[in-house]
Design a protein around this motif. Structure first.
Motif, PDB file in Angstrom:
ATOM      1  N   ALA A 130       0.846  -1.202   0.000  1.00 37.39           N
ATOM      2  CA  ALA A 130       0.000   0.000   0.000  1.00 37.39           C
ATOM      3  C   ALA A 130       0.879   1.249   0.000  1.00 37.39           C
ATOM      4  O   ALA A 130       0.611   2.207  -0.735  1.00 37.39           O
ATOM      5  N   HIS A 131       1.923   1.230   0.800  1.00 35.15           N
ATOM      6  CA  HIS A 131       2.838   2.381   0.831  1.00 35.15           C
ATOM      7  C   HIS A 131       3.510   2.584  -0.522  1.00 35.15           C
ATOM      8  O   HIS A 131       3.596   3.706  -1.020  1.00 35.15           O
ATOM      9  N   ASP A 132       3.974   1.492  -1.111  1.00 33.52           N
ATOM     10  CA  ASP A 132       4.691   1.573  -2.384  1.00 33.52           C
ATOM     11  C   ASP A 132       3.813   2.065  -3.527  1.00 33.52           C
ATOM     12  O   ASP A 132       4.323   2.603  -4.512  1.00 33.52           O
ATOM     13  N   THR A 133       2.505   1.904  -3.426  1.00 36.46           N
ATOM     14  CA  THR A 133       1.615   2.303  -4.521  1.00 36.46           C
ATOM     15  C   THR A 133       0.720   3.500  -4.183  1.00 36.46           C
ATOM     16  O   THR A 133      -0.044   3.936  -5.038  1.00 36.46           O
ATOM     17  N   CYS A 134       0.832   4.029  -2.975  1.00 30.02           N
ATOM     18  CA  CYS A 134       0.027   5.199  -2.581  1.00 30.02           C
ATOM     19  C   CYS A 134       0.477   6.426  -3.381  1.00 30.02           C
ATOM     20  O   CYS A 134       1.645   6.796  -3.365  1.00 30.02           O
ATOM     21  N   PHE A 135      -0.454   7.054  -4.076  1.00 27.73           N
ATOM     22  CA  PHE A 135      -0.135   8.205  -4.909  1.00 27.73           C
ATOM     23  C   PHE A 135       0.464   9.353  -4.093  1.00 27.73           C
ATOM     24  O   PHE A 135       1.403  10.014  -4.541  1.00 27.73           O
ATOM     25  N   ILE A 136      -0.090   9.612  -2.929  1.00 25.58           N
ATOM     26  CA  ILE A 136       0.363  10.755  -2.137  1.00 25.58           C
ATOM     27  C   ILE A 136       1.741  10.471  -1.541  1.00 25.58           C
ATOM     28  O   ILE A 136       2.637  11.317  -1.604  1.00 25.58           O
ATOM     29  N   ALA A 137       1.939   9.277  -0.976  1.00 27.60           N
ATOM     30  CA  ALA A 137       3.250   8.936  -0.411  1.00 27.60           C
ATOM     31  C   ALA A 137       4.340   8.990  -1.480  1.00 27.60           C
ATOM     32  O   ALA A 137       5.481   9.364  -1.191  1.00 27.60           O
ATOM     33  N   ASN A 138       3.994   8.646  -2.707  1.00 20.30           N
ATOM     34  CA  ASN A 138       4.963   8.702  -3.799  1.00 20.30           C
ATOM     35  C   ASN A 138       5.236  10.132  -4.259  1.00 20.30           C
ATOM     36  O   ASN A 138       6.107  10.348  -5.104  1.00 20.30           O
ATOM     37  N   SER A 139       4.506  11.089  -3.723  1.00 16.01           N
ATOM     38  CA  SER A 139       4.644  12.479  -4.160  1.00 16.01           C
ATOM     39  C   SER A 139       5.369  13.366  -3.157  1.00 16.01           C
ATOM     40  O   SER A 139       5.613  14.539  -3.448  1.00 16.01           O
ATOM     41  N   VAL A 140       5.724  12.838  -2.002  1.00 18.11           N
ATOM     42  CA  VAL A 140       6.384  13.659  -0.991  1.00 18.11           C
ATOM     43  C   VAL A 140       7.867  13.306  -0.909  1.00 18.11           C
ATOM     44  O   VAL A 140       8.275  12.208  -1.299  1.00 18.11           O
ATOM     45  N   ASN A 141       8.666  14.238  -0.390  1.00 25.13           N
ATOM     46  CA  ASN A 141      10.110  14.029  -0.333  1.00 25.13           C
ATOM     47  C   ASN A 141      10.616  13.819   1.092  1.00 25.13           C
ATOM     48  O   ASN A 141      11.744  14.175   1.418  1.00 25.13           O
ATOM     49  N   PHE A 142       9.798  13.246   1.935  1.00 20.79           N
ATOM     50  CA  PHE A 142      10.190  12.925   3.308  1.00 20.79           C
ATOM     51  C   PHE A 142       9.671  11.531   3.626  1.00 20.79           C
ATOM     52  O   PHE A 142       8.762  11.035   2.957  1.00 20.79           O
ATOM     53  N   PRO A 143      10.244  10.882   4.632  1.00 15.72           N
ATOM     54  CA  PRO A 143       9.816   9.519   4.962  1.00 15.72           C
ATOM     55  C   PRO A 143       8.385   9.457   5.501  1.00 15.72           C
ATOM     56  O   PRO A 143       7.967  10.312   6.279  1.00 15.72           O
ATOM     57  N   VAL A 144       7.680   8.439   5.051  1.00 23.50           N
ATOM     58  CA  VAL A 144       6.366   8.109   5.601  1.00 23.50           C
ATOM     59  C   VAL A 144       6.516   6.703   6.182  1.00 23.50           C
ATOM     60  O   VAL A 144       6.689   5.744   5.450  1.00 23.50           O
ATOM     61  N   ARG A 145       6.510   6.632   7.507  1.00 21.10           N
ATOM     62  CA  ARG A 145       6.698   5.342   8.182  1.00 21.10           C
ATOM     63  C   ARG A 145       5.352   4.757   8.591  1.00 21.10           C
ATOM     64  O   ARG A 145       4.363   5.478   8.708  1.00 21.10           O
ATOM     65  N   HIS A 146       5.351   3.448   8.835  1.00 18.90           N
ATOM     66  CA  HIS A 146       4.125   2.744   9.214  1.00 18.90           C
ATOM     67  C   HIS A 146       4.366   1.919  10.456  1.00 18.90           C
ATOM     68  O   HIS A 146       5.382   1.226  10.552  1.00 18.90           O
ATOM     69  N   GLU A 147       3.451   2.005  11.381  1.00 21.16           N
ATOM     70  CA  GLU A 147       3.468   1.192  12.590  1.00 21.16           C
ATOM     71  C   GLU A 147       2.095   0.539  12.722  1.00 21.16           C
ATOM     72  O   GLU A 147       1.299   0.908  13.583  1.00 21.16           O
TER      73      GLU A 147
END
Length: 160
Positions: A130-147
């Motif tokens: 989900a992270h690898d294919t999320c449009f918004i996460a792929n558009s930002v230049n900072f880490p998006v972590r998941h817990e």
């Protein structure tokens, strides 16, 4: 085949008080055709109104929503019954000298409930996809972590 999607919103400033920079209101409306008006402002740290949404909150919300919707689609495709999803997401923005700043990270903490205990491990594995294919996460230049935490309604939660 590549597809393009266009999004249109209008941001309308509503805060003219006639009093200049120090006293102008940060209030604004975010408008999109056929949708309720979203009342916006600056973060209270920047003289905004705490009762209104600020851009920083909306960025964190966008990342959380995109991950959730992508994850739910992947679960549906995999035949995993999700019965609950809640995310207490948070973001860190650091100001820099010269009145600038940037987000340094966003952490998503989805708590997912699945219908079948046998699906817990498979569901947990879908967060990376989900992270690898999320449009918004792929558009930002900072880490998006998941817990993520996943549980069956009949079992105790497990954290991956």
């Amino acid at each position: 085949m590549s597809r393009q999607h266009d999004y249109r919103v209008t941001v309308r400033w509503t805060g003219d008080t006639g009093a200049g920079y120090r006293d102008y209101e940060r209030g604004h409306d975010v408008v999109a055709e056929g949708k309720p008006v979203l009342k916006g402002s600056a973060d209270p740290s920047f003289r905004g109104t705490p009762e209104r949404w600020n851009p920083e909150e909306l960025l964190v919300a966008s990342l959380s929503e995109c991950h959730m919707l992508t994850f739910l689609a992947l679960c549906a495709q995999a035949g995993i019954g999700v019965t609950g999803y809640i995310d207490a997401a948070s973001g860190v923005m650091r100001e820099t000298p010269g009145n600038g700043g940037r987000f340094t990270e966003v952490v998503l903490r989805p708590v997912v409930t699945v219908a079948d205990a046998a699906a817990i491990e498979r569901a947990e594995g879908l967060h990376k996809q989900a992270h690898d294919t999320c449009f918004i996460a792929n558009s930002v230049n900072f880490p998006v972590r998941h817990e993520p935490t996943t549980a069956c309604a009949r079992l105790s939660p497990t954290t991956s």
